[in-house]
Design an enzyme around this catalytic site. Sequence first.
Site, PDB file in Angstrom:
ATOM      1  N   GLY A 127       0.816  -1.209   0.000  1.00 41.62           N
ATOM      2  CA  GLY A 127       0.000   0.000   0.000  1.00 41.62           C
ATOM      3  C   GLY A 127       0.848   1.256   0.000  1.00 41.62           C
ATOM      4  O   GLY A 127       1.683   1.460  -0.868  1.00 41.62           O
ATOM      5  N   ARG A 237       1.922  15.523  -6.120  1.00 43.08           N
ATOM      6  CA  ARG A 237       0.968  15.579  -5.015  1.00 43.08           C
ATOM      7  C   ARG A 237       0.192  16.895  -4.971  1.00 43.08           C
ATOM      8  O   ARG A 237      -1.023  16.878  -4.714  1.00 43.08           O
ATOM      9  CB  ARG A 237       1.672  15.318  -3.688  1.00 43.08           C
ATOM     10  CG  ARG A 237       1.663  13.841  -3.323  1.00 43.08           C
ATOM     11  CD  ARG A 237       2.167  13.559  -1.950  1.00 43.08           C
ATOM     12  NE  ARG A 237       2.175  12.117  -1.711  1.00 43.08           N
ATOM     13  CZ  ARG A 237       3.127  11.461  -1.072  1.00 43.08           C
ATOM     14  NH1 ARG A 237       4.169  12.124  -0.591  1.00 43.08           N
ATOM     15  NH2 ARG A 237       3.056  10.156  -0.891  1.00 43.08           N
ATOM     16  N   GLU A 358      -1.925   8.291  -4.063  1.00 43.12           N
ATOM     17  CA  GLU A 358      -0.713   9.111  -3.936  1.00 43.12           C
ATOM     18  C   GLU A 358      -0.478   9.548  -2.496  1.00 43.12           C
ATOM     19  O   GLU A 358      -0.028  10.663  -2.220  1.00 43.12           O
ATOM     20  CB  GLU A 358      -0.760  10.319  -4.876  1.00 43.12           C
ATOM     21  CG  GLU A 358      -0.613   9.920  -6.336  1.00 43.12           C
ATOM     22  CD  GLU A 358      -0.393  11.089  -7.259  1.00 43.12           C
ATOM     23  OE1 GLU A 358       0.403  11.989  -6.902  1.00 43.12           O
ATOM     24  OE2 GLU A 358      -0.995  11.107  -8.349  1.00 43.12           O
ATOM     25  N   GLY A 359      -0.775   8.655  -1.576  1.00 49.00           N
ATOM     26  CA  GLY A 359      -0.566   8.914  -0.162  1.00 49.00           C
ATOM     27  C   GLY A 359      -1.859   9.262   0.529  1.00 49.00           C
ATOM     28  O   GLY A 359      -2.382  10.367   0.364  1.00 49.00           O
ATOM     29  N   SER A 361      -4.702  10.226   3.395  1.00 46.17           N
ATOM     30  CA  SER A 361      -4.712  11.410   4.259  1.00 46.17           C
ATOM     31  C   SER A 361      -3.911  11.213   5.540  1.00 46.17           C
ATOM     32  O   SER A 361      -3.163  12.098   5.961  1.00 46.17           O
ATOM     33  CB  SER A 361      -6.153  11.804   4.589  1.00 46.17           C
ATOM     34  OG  SER A 361      -6.810  12.309   3.441  1.00 46.17           O
TER      35      SER A 361
END
Length: 376
Positions: A127, A237, A358-359, A361
Amino acid sequence: MDRSFLDWPFLEDRHRVLAEGLEDWAAGALPVDHGDVDGACRGLVRALGDGGWLAHSGGEALDVRALCLIRETLARHDGLADFAFAMQGLGMGAVTLFGSGPQRAWLERTRAGQAISGFALTEPASGSDVARLATTARRDGDGWVLDGEKTYISNGGIADVYVIVARTGEGEGARGLSAFLLQAETPGLEVVGRIDVMAPHPLAHLRLTGVRLPGEALIGQPGQGFRIAMTVLDHFRPTVGAAALGFARRALDEALARVRSRRIHGAPMAELQMVQGHLADMALKIDAAALLIYRAAWAKDHGAPRITREAAMAKLYATEVAQEVIDQAVQLHGGDGVRTGSVVESLYREIRALRIYEGASDVQRVVIARSILEGA
């Protein structure tokens, strides 16, 4: 739509010209029919290439403010158009920033809309923890052999070329990763299955079994894979936040139209103080998100070597408050807001994934906290 943000000092005249030109193009070309998602994405990539907009997705350098403006504008008109543009840039980000001459030849095709790109980073067991990637790349003479699995890969199944991050073993964890350029027709690369999500996009689970790559497929140097991936994400990001901002702006526009036309007790909803309070909160969150996004983009464009903290703040805040703004727009629409096919219902489905990819929260919160602690 409120376009006063274009006058902010973060942006230059060339960005304003870009935003106005794209707005005119998008008003005539978007949205497209999403019935055939794969076909729609292929068509969007071609159209974006023909329009010259993909010229901003890669090349000699990345103008992060331009990327943000483009994603914000496209997302406001059509979430799938934003996806198609974003993946041309993210998919080839490693090549734009670190690629060799022969590898960069792919940029001519992706920038023209003649080839579709993908970024294969996520794995079933890792992940957001990139340092735990299990896909391996072992040396074989002058080349490499790759084995492993990747999942939730955007453009999986329709991409012509992928950037793959795999473990080459130069060190433990993040120090032992490398990046490779992989053409989709390479033997041993298999699309195991497609992944259906609430806002349809081309996503797939990929398997690599004895995939043989030549030595020149390596991007950068062995062991640089984590640095390459993080540098790409540093650039992109803030643009995820920009896409969320586009969704939020559209939601506010739809809410304004609704409350001005809908009448309650003989007067427009817009005259109710409680409704006005909701509109004020929505506008406040949108402007605050925009300031964080364009601050991060400005910093990167002005030579900041890393904007990890700024990018994390922009991505986290913009995606979280966009969810809130869109939810409020649905509420102001009443029953019509949850009707399948309505604009705000579509936005409600589109925004949710941006708080994860993309990462996620909470990962962004960890990144911000570590940055604060390191500077304390």
